[in-house]
Design a protein around this motif. Structure first.
Motif, PDB file in Angstrom:
ATOM      1  N   CYS A 197      22.437 101.714 -22.504  1.00 54.62           N
ATOM      2  CA  CYS A 197      22.400 102.489 -22.018  1.00 54.62           C
ATOM      3  C   CYS A 197      24.278 101.633 -21.029  1.00 54.62           C
ATOM      4  O   CYS A 197      24.968 102.254 -20.330  1.00 54.62           O
ATOM      5  N   CYS A 198      24.975 100.985 -21.788  1.00 56.85           N
ATOM      6  CA  CYS A 198      25.942 100.457 -21.785  1.00 56.85           C
ATOM      7  C   CYS A 198      27.452 101.334 -22.610  1.00 56.85           C
ATOM      8  O   CYS A 198      27.409 100.462 -23.829  1.00 56.85           O
ATOM      9  N   TYR A 199      27.357 102.914 -23.057  1.00 56.79           N
ATOM     10  CA  TYR A 199      27.490 103.021 -23.560  1.00 56.79           C
ATOM     11  C   TYR A 199      29.134 102.988 -24.018  1.00 56.79           C
ATOM     12  O   TYR A 199      29.805 104.197 -24.729  1.00 56.79           O
ATOM     13  N   ASN A 200      29.941 102.242 -23.196  1.00 58.46           N
ATOM     14  CA  ASN A 200      31.158 102.642 -23.427  1.00 58.46           C
ATOM     15  C   ASN A 200      31.770 101.082 -24.234  1.00 58.46           C
ATOM     16  O   ASN A 200      32.717 101.241 -24.888  1.00 58.46           O
ATOM     17  N   ILE A 201      30.095 100.425 -24.991  1.00 66.79           N
ATOM     18  CA  ILE A 201      30.436  99.410 -26.315  1.00 66.79           C
ATOM     19  C   ILE A 201      30.744  99.598 -27.043  1.00 66.79           C
ATOM     20  O   ILE A 201      30.037 100.822 -27.451  1.00 66.79           O
ATOM     21  N   THR A 202      31.338  99.430 -27.559  1.00 63.17           N
ATOM     22  CA  THR A 202      31.938 100.618 -29.843  1.00 63.17           C
ATOM     23  C   THR A 202      31.355  98.898 -30.674  1.00 63.17           C
ATOM     24  O   THR A 202      31.392  99.414 -32.274  1.00 63.17           O
ATOM     25  N   ASP A 203      31.913  97.622 -30.349  1.00 60.84           N
ATOM     26  CA  ASP A 203      31.684  96.927 -31.430  1.00 60.84           C
ATOM     27  C   ASP A 203      30.923  95.714 -31.115  1.00 60.84           C
ATOM     28  O   ASP A 203      30.874  95.194 -30.051  1.00 60.84           O
TER      29      ASP A 203
END
Length: 317
Positions: free
Chosen positions: A156-162
């Motif tokens: 649920c760390c939904y701002n992680i992309t890389d």
């Protein structure tokens, strides 16, 4: 006699340490309290393997006994903001301490739970933590410095992309990190949870992952490269149609995969979940499956169920 025992234990550390090994932490402590020399020579030099729970106000014990692994549980302590005195604690639980912003001093903690600490943004100094829980720390965007973490929860760390720098992590939970699209660098992870990462389309590089959870990754269509995985969860992966290459998987969940029709090649799977797969009609080749779930597969004829009951040890229907 007591004096003689003390002399033996303090003058021969090998004997003393062997005695300590046979005792619980409490008994070691009580034994060494009988003599200052025993305490200084044995207790404070012996490497205690147990994790000892202490209260927050006792955190200075680490400065006295650096050979003891201390655990402090501070979950729901909303008022805590300053963590500077806790940097050498072995196991630290700060769950729901949502006023914490600076965790730079916790890099030496072995097991660290920061779940639901949603005001944390910078975790770059936590790269040496062994077991790290950052669940629901949704303001974190950069995890590139955390590739040495052994067991890592980023659910649920939904701002992680890389996540390309996390390929050396052993157990990695990225569930509900919906902005992740590229998982090609995660091929050597032992246990990988990508459930709810619904923007992932290509999983061809994940064939060496031992335990792989792709539930809810409904944009995946091709699983032909996943035949070597031991455990695969493909629940609600509606666009998968061909599962013939998964015949060597040990534990396989295809629950709620509505477009699967042919499961004839899955007869060697040990544990197989086909529940809520309404378009499956023929299960005649699954007689050697050990554990089989066919609940709500409404188009399977009763005579096939009767045949499976003869050979399948654990059958649900």
């Amino acid at each position: 006699m007591a004096f003689s025992t003390e002399r033996i234990l303090t003058n021969n550390l090998n004997i003393g340490f062997n005695v300590m090994t046979c005792l619980s932490f409490k008994d070691r402590y009580n034994l060494c309290l009988t003599s200052k020399s025993l305490f200084e020579t044995l207790f404070k030099k012996y490497q205690h393997n147990e994790i000892i729970k202490i209260k927050f106000e006792d955190y200075r014990l680490y400065d006295i006994w650096r050979n003891v692994k201390f655990e402090i549980d501070l979950k729901y302590c909303y008022k805590i903001t300053d963590l500077s005195m806790l940097g050498n604690i072995h196991t630290l639980n700060l769950r729901y301490c949502y006023n914490i912003t600076d965790v730079s001093m916790l890099g030496n903690v072995y097991a660290l739970d920061l779940s639901y600490c949603s005001n944390i943004t910078d975790v770059s100094m936590l790269g040496n933590v062994h077991t790290l829980n950052l669940k629901y720390c949704y303001n974190i965007t950069d995890v590139s410095m955390l590739g040495n973490v052994y067991s890592f929860n980023l659910s649920c760390c939904y701002n992680i992309t890389d996540v390309s720098m996390l390929g050396a992590v052993h157990n990695l939970d990225l569930s509900c990190c919906s902005k992740i699209t590229d998982v090609s660098m995660l091929r050597n992870i032992y246990s990988l949870n990508l459930s709810g990462c619904f923007n992932i389309t290509d999983v061809s590089m994940l064939g060496n992952v031992y335990s792989l959870n792709l539930s809810g990754c409904y944009k995946i269509t091709d699983v032909s490269m996943l035949g070597k995985n031991h455990i695969i969860n493909l629940t609600r992966c509606d666009n998968i149609t061909d599962v013939s290459m998964l015949r060597n998987v040990h534990t396989l969940s295809l629950c709620d995969c509505n477009n699967i029709t042919d499961v004839s090649m899955l007869g060697k799977v040990h544990t197989l979940d086909l529940s809520y797969c309404p378009n499956i009609t023929d299960v005649s080749m699954l007689g050697k499956v050990h554990t089989l779930d066919l609940r709500y597969c409404r188009n399977i004829l009763k005579y096939q169920i009767k045949e499976l009951e003869k050979t399948v040890k654990n059958l649900k229907y």
